[in-house]
Design an enzyme around this catalytic site. Structure first.
Site, PDB file in Angstrom:
ATOM      1  N   GLU A  54      36.085  33.434  40.181  1.00  0.00           N
ATOM      2  CA  GLU A  54      34.860  33.763  39.453  1.00  0.00           C
ATOM      3  C   GLU A  54      33.756  33.925  40.495  1.00  0.00           C
ATOM      4  O   GLU A  54      33.864  33.416  41.608  1.00  0.00           O
ATOM      5  CB  GLU A  54      34.525  32.642  38.460  1.00  0.00           C
ATOM      6  CG  GLU A  54      35.588  32.514  37.380  1.00  0.00           C
ATOM      7  CD  GLU A  54      35.220  31.580  36.246  1.00  0.00           C
ATOM      8  OE1 GLU A  54      34.997  30.389  36.494  1.00  0.00           O
ATOM      9  OE2 GLU A  54      35.149  32.064  35.098  1.00  0.00           O
ATOM     10  N   GLU A  62      40.227  28.062  35.854  1.00  0.00           N
ATOM     11  CA  GLU A  62      39.485  27.207  36.785  1.00  0.00           C
ATOM     12  C   GLU A  62      39.665  25.794  36.270  1.00  0.00           C
ATOM     13  O   GLU A  62      39.110  25.428  35.232  1.00  0.00           O
ATOM     14  CB  GLU A  62      38.022  27.672  36.798  1.00  0.00           C
ATOM     15  CG  GLU A  62      37.290  27.230  38.037  1.00  0.00           C
ATOM     16  CD  GLU A  62      36.525  25.960  37.791  1.00  0.00           C
ATOM     17  OE1 GLU A  62      37.106  24.889  38.081  1.00  0.00           O
ATOM     18  OE2 GLU A  62      35.398  26.028  37.314  1.00  0.00           O
ATOM     19  N   ASN A  74      31.056  20.308  30.605  1.00  0.00           N
ATOM     20  CA  ASN A  74      30.275  19.772  31.733  1.00  0.00           C
ATOM     21  C   ASN A  74      29.162  20.723  32.179  1.00  0.00           C
ATOM     22  O   ASN A  74      28.071  20.294  32.534  1.00  0.00           O
ATOM     23  CB  ASN A  74      31.189  19.371  32.892  1.00  0.00           C
ATOM     24  CG  ASN A  74      32.049  20.491  33.398  1.00  0.00           C
ATOM     25  OD1 ASN A  74      32.269  21.474  32.702  1.00  0.00           O
ATOM     26  ND2 ASN A  74      32.542  20.373  34.612  1.00  0.00           N
ATOM     27  N   CYS A  92      33.587  19.962  38.380  1.00  0.00           N
ATOM     28  CA  CYS A  92      34.920  20.199  38.946  1.00  0.00           C
ATOM     29  C   CYS A  92      34.876  20.064  40.469  1.00  0.00           C
ATOM     30  O   CYS A  92      35.862  19.681  41.075  1.00  0.00           O
ATOM     31  CB  CYS A  92      35.466  21.553  38.510  1.00  0.00           C
ATOM     32  SG  CYS A  92      34.273  22.856  38.646  1.00  0.00           S
TER      33      CYS A  92
HETATM   34  P1  NDP Z   1      39.841  20.383  27.865  1.00  0.00           P
HETATM   35  O1  NDP Z   1      40.551  21.196  28.869  1.00  0.00           O
HETATM   36  O2  NDP Z   1      40.627  19.794  26.755  1.00  0.00           O
HETATM   37  O3  NDP Z   1      38.651  21.215  27.184  1.00  0.00           O
HETATM   38  C1  NDP Z   1      38.125  22.406  27.692  1.00  0.00           C
HETATM   39  C2  NDP Z   1      38.075  23.475  26.604  1.00  0.00           C
HETATM   40  O4  NDP Z   1      39.408  23.787  26.198  1.00  0.00           O
HETATM   41  C3  NDP Z   1      37.344  23.038  25.342  1.00  0.00           C
HETATM   42  O5  NDP Z   1      36.649  24.144  24.813  1.00  0.00           O
HETATM   43  C4  NDP Z   1      38.485  22.633  24.429  1.00  0.00           C
HETATM   44  O6  NDP Z   1      38.157  22.678  23.058  1.00  0.00           O
HETATM   45  C5  NDP Z   1      39.495  23.708  24.779  1.00  0.00           C
HETATM   46  N1  NDP Z   1      40.865  23.399  24.388  1.00  0.00           N
HETATM   47  C6  NDP Z   1      41.440  22.183  24.221  1.00  0.00           C
HETATM   48  N2  NDP Z   1      42.723  22.321  23.836  1.00  0.00           N
HETATM   49  C7  NDP Z   1      42.975  23.646  23.741  1.00  0.00           C
HETATM   50  C8  NDP Z   1      44.106  24.426  23.387  1.00  0.00           C
HETATM   51  N3  NDP Z   1      45.274  23.880  23.055  1.00  0.00           N
HETATM   52  N4  NDP Z   1      43.997  25.762  23.413  1.00  0.00           N
HETATM   53  C9  NDP Z   1      42.849  26.355  23.776  1.00  0.00           C
HETATM   54  N5  NDP Z   1      41.733  25.674  24.087  1.00  0.00           N
HETATM   55  C10 NDP Z   1      41.794  24.335  24.093  1.00  0.00           C
HETATM   56  O7  NDP Z   1      39.086  19.225  28.638  1.00  0.00           O
HETATM   57  P2  NDP Z   1      38.487  17.874  28.041  1.00  0.00           P
HETATM   58  O8  NDP Z   1      37.212  18.187  27.415  1.00  0.00           O
HETATM   59  O9  NDP Z   1      39.501  17.166  27.201  1.00  0.00           O
HETATM   60  O10 NDP Z   1      38.284  17.022  29.389  1.00  0.00           O
HETATM   61  C11 NDP Z   1      39.384  16.296  29.910  1.00  0.00           C
HETATM   62  C12 NDP Z   1      39.388  16.282  31.423  1.00  0.00           C
HETATM   63  O11 NDP Z   1      39.451  17.614  31.906  1.00  0.00           O
HETATM   64  C13 NDP Z   1      38.156  15.694  32.082  1.00  0.00           C
HETATM   65  O12 NDP Z   1      38.261  14.306  32.187  1.00  0.00           O
HETATM   66  C14 NDP Z   1      38.189  16.361  33.417  1.00  0.00           C
HETATM   67  O13 NDP Z   1      39.070  15.653  34.269  1.00  0.00           O
HETATM   68  C15 NDP Z   1      38.781  17.726  33.132  1.00  0.00           C
HETATM   69  N6  NDP Z   1      37.756  18.762  32.998  1.00  0.00           N
HETATM   70  C16 NDP Z   1      37.573  19.595  34.054  1.00  0.00           C
HETATM   71  C17 NDP Z   1      36.589  20.549  34.008  1.00  0.00           C
HETATM   72  C18 NDP Z   1      36.342  21.460  35.140  1.00  0.00           C
HETATM   73  O14 NDP Z   1      35.207  21.928  35.303  1.00  0.00           O
HETATM   74  N7  NDP Z   1      37.337  21.809  35.907  1.00  0.00           N
HETATM   75  C19 NDP Z   1      35.713  20.688  32.851  1.00  0.00           C
HETATM   76  C20 NDP Z   1      36.007  19.792  31.758  1.00  0.00           C
HETATM   77  C21 NDP Z   1      36.990  18.870  31.867  1.00  0.00           C
HETATM   78  P3  NDP Z   1      37.656  21.365  22.276  1.00  0.00           P
HETATM   79  O15 NDP Z   1      36.387  20.939  22.946  1.00  0.00           O
HETATM   80  O16 NDP Z   1      37.469  21.846  20.901  1.00  0.00           O
HETATM   81  O17 NDP Z   1      38.745  20.349  22.433  1.00  0.00           O
END
Ligand code: NDP
Length: 488
Positions: free
Chosen positions: A457, A245, A147, A279
């Site tokens: 952060e 976060e 995001n 977020c």
């Molecule tokens: P994720 O938490 O899956 O992705 C965030 C990061 O974590 C990406 O780089 C992802 O890699 C990585 N990741 C995923 N699985 C693992 C793992 N097992 N071990 C280590 N790293 C991992 O979020 P999503 O992109 O699936 O979004 C899903 C939901 O999360 C959204 O709908 C929203 O509600 C929330 N979200 C919240 C955010 C915030 O700012 N707080 C930001 C983004 C999402 P990869 O992309 O390769 O899967």
């Protein structure tokens, strides 16, 4: 685009790639290597070597390098912003501010490092004194979401480098390109090669190797709460330091004495900036019943002026939802609320405009009379849909605002300073904005209560999460006899 290890743009050890698509058109933007565990190991080794050099550099030099990083990133803001819009979808103006926010973080920590003070404190027993020193942790794994791929890299890398650490960055698989471009620019700044590496690849492989690698001292993560839980579990094996976060379901409370004109603007900004994918987006709006009708009338007018489109077009206010999967998630939350009796105030849905058919677009939806057990009230809604709730007073607003497992941001709108403090002190959230939209600032610590994570952060506090604290205790000459053994 290749990934970046030890200052070199490089392929992964396997020849596989990840396709990065434009959320506005579905077209291919570029491919990046599908990295594996071996690539992470190489990057961790490079970061460990760079740590030996970087952690020994005096603070004043680290400060100069951070200022240089800010300068080279700002010089490329137009290209980087375009690259970010292409892979992430947000309008160009938002992309430019995101790139500038990366530079702001670097400048903030450049200013802070080298100006820190400590204390020499006498023991309470008077036999000597202690001092507290700070040491960098070592190699940090930064796992990033899609995001805000660039600004959130800055929130981690800027304080971390300032403190003397080095990094292996794992960007989200759908937004890796601009992060690589920013990291590649660092070669021009005097930062040792290998101090910031970017390894692309799936979370389940690259992310897991970062979590498990014994040479990684800390993980700084932003993303979903479920992923945060998995990281905590994995990190427990080697007691890695963590900053998590995670998600939020931020309440915005509009009291009866609020400046409604400004509050309407803030609600629109807070909910629809970045297509609602922040977020700290406003995710639940609580209106005092005496102002609810007037607020909703103006808000609806405002929402209807939001132009949805390709982020590259100057006329666009709101870009697409980042992925098809995210769009479906938002749509299913809206349908769930409707099936539980929610009133549709602004219909939203998929736009019919020509040229938008292939993107993941959604027009804003506004819902009233929402059941509090609907998914949109209980879970994080990461998209342009807003549920509105009417409350009778401050106490009901606080009670309902806190009725969530999340605790990231919150905001209150009132002209009464006592009421503002009362609400701010009682809301279980890392930040409460008073008469302000949810804006993160480099100097203000940011993080969550409850399941929104822990650690902070930004701000001075953000720096502390990149240090080990070491105490040095000194007995004064001649005072040691008291400690002879055995104890009598
Ligand atoms: P994720 O938490 O899956 O992705 C965030 C990061 O974590 C990406 O780089 C992802 O890699 C990585 N990741 C995923 N699985 C693992 C793992 N097992 N071990 C280590 N790293 C991992 O979020 P999503 O992109 O699936 O979004 C899903 C939901 O999360 C959204 O709908 C929203 O509600 C929330 N979200 C919240 C955010 C915030 O700012 N707080 C930001 C983004 C999402 P990869 O992309 O390769 O899967």
């Amino acid at each position: 685009m290749k990934m970046l290890i030890e200052g070199q743009l490089t392929e992964s050890q396997s020849a596989d790639v990840i396709r990065v698509s434009n959320p506005a058109t579905g077209e291919l933007v570029d491919t990046v290597p599908k990295g594996g565990r071996e690539d992470v190991k190489r990057a961790v080794d490079a970061a460990s070597e760079a740590f030996k050099v970087w952690s020994e550099r005096p603070a004043i030099e680290r400060s100069r390098v951070l200022l240089k990083i800010a300068e080279v990133v700002r010089a490329d803001v137009a290209d980087l912003a375009r690259s970010l819009t292409l892979e992430q979808g947000k309008p160009l103006g938002e992309s430019s501010s995101e790139i500038n926010s990366f530079a702001n973080s670097c400048e903030y920590y450049a200013g802070l490092i080298g100006r820190q003070r400590g204390a020499h404190t006498p023991f309470s027993t008077g036999e000597g004194f202690f001092i507290v020193t700070k040491r960098p942790l070592g190699v940090v794994g930064a796992i990033l979401p899609w995001n805000f791929p660039v600004s959130l890299m800055g929130w981690k890398v800027a304080p971390g480098l300032a403190a003397g650490n080095t990094f292996v960055v794992k960007p989200a698989s759908t937004t890796p390109i601009t992060d690589i471009k920013v990291a590649a620019l660092l070669a021009k700044t005097g930062l040792p090669a290998g101090a910031v590496n970017v390894v692309t690849g799936p979370g389940s492989v690259v992310g897991e190797e970062i979590i498990e690698n014994p040479k990684v001292a800390k993980i700084a993560f932003t993303g979903e709460t479920a992923t945060g839980k998995r990281i905590m579990e994995g990190a427990a094996k080697s007691i890695k330091r963590l900053t998590l976060e995670l998600g939020g379901s931020d309440p915005m409370i509009v009291c009866d004495d609020a400046d409604l004109e400004l509050a309407v603007e803030a609600a629109a900004w807070g909910r629809f900036r970045n297509c609602g994918q922040s977020c700290t987006s406003v995710k639940r709006l609580f209106l005092f019943d005496s102002v609810a009708d007037e607020f909703v009338r103006s808000f609806v007018e405002k929402v209807k002026t939001i132009r949805v489109g390709n982020g590259l077009e100057k006329t666009t206010h709101m870009g697409p939802v980042h992925t098809q999967e995210q769009r479906e998630k938002v749509e299913s939350m809206v349908e769930d609320a409707k099936s539980r009796g929610a009133k549709v105030i602004v219909k939203g849905g998929r736009p019919m405009n020509k040229g938008l058919e292939r993107g993941n677009f959604l027009v804003p939806t506004v819902l009233g009379d929402v059941d509090y057990d609907a998914k949109i009230s209980r879970e994080e809604c990461f998209g342009p849909a807003l549920p509105i709730f009417v409350v009778k007073d401050v106490e009901e607003a606080i009670q309902r605002a806190n009725d969530t497992p999340f605790g990231l941001g919150s905001s209150v709108w009132t002209k009464d300073v006592e009421k503002a403090y009362h609400v701010a002190e009682r809301i279980e959230a890392g930040t409460t904005w008073v008469n302000s939209p949810p804006i993160a600032r480099a100097e203000v610590p940011f993080g969550g209560f409850k399941q929104s994570g822990f650690g902070r952060e930004l701000g001075i506090e953000g720096l502390d999460y990149y240090y080990e604290t070491k105490s040095i205790q000194v007995l004064e000459y001649g005072k040691g006899k008291k400690w002879a053994f055995p104890i009598n």
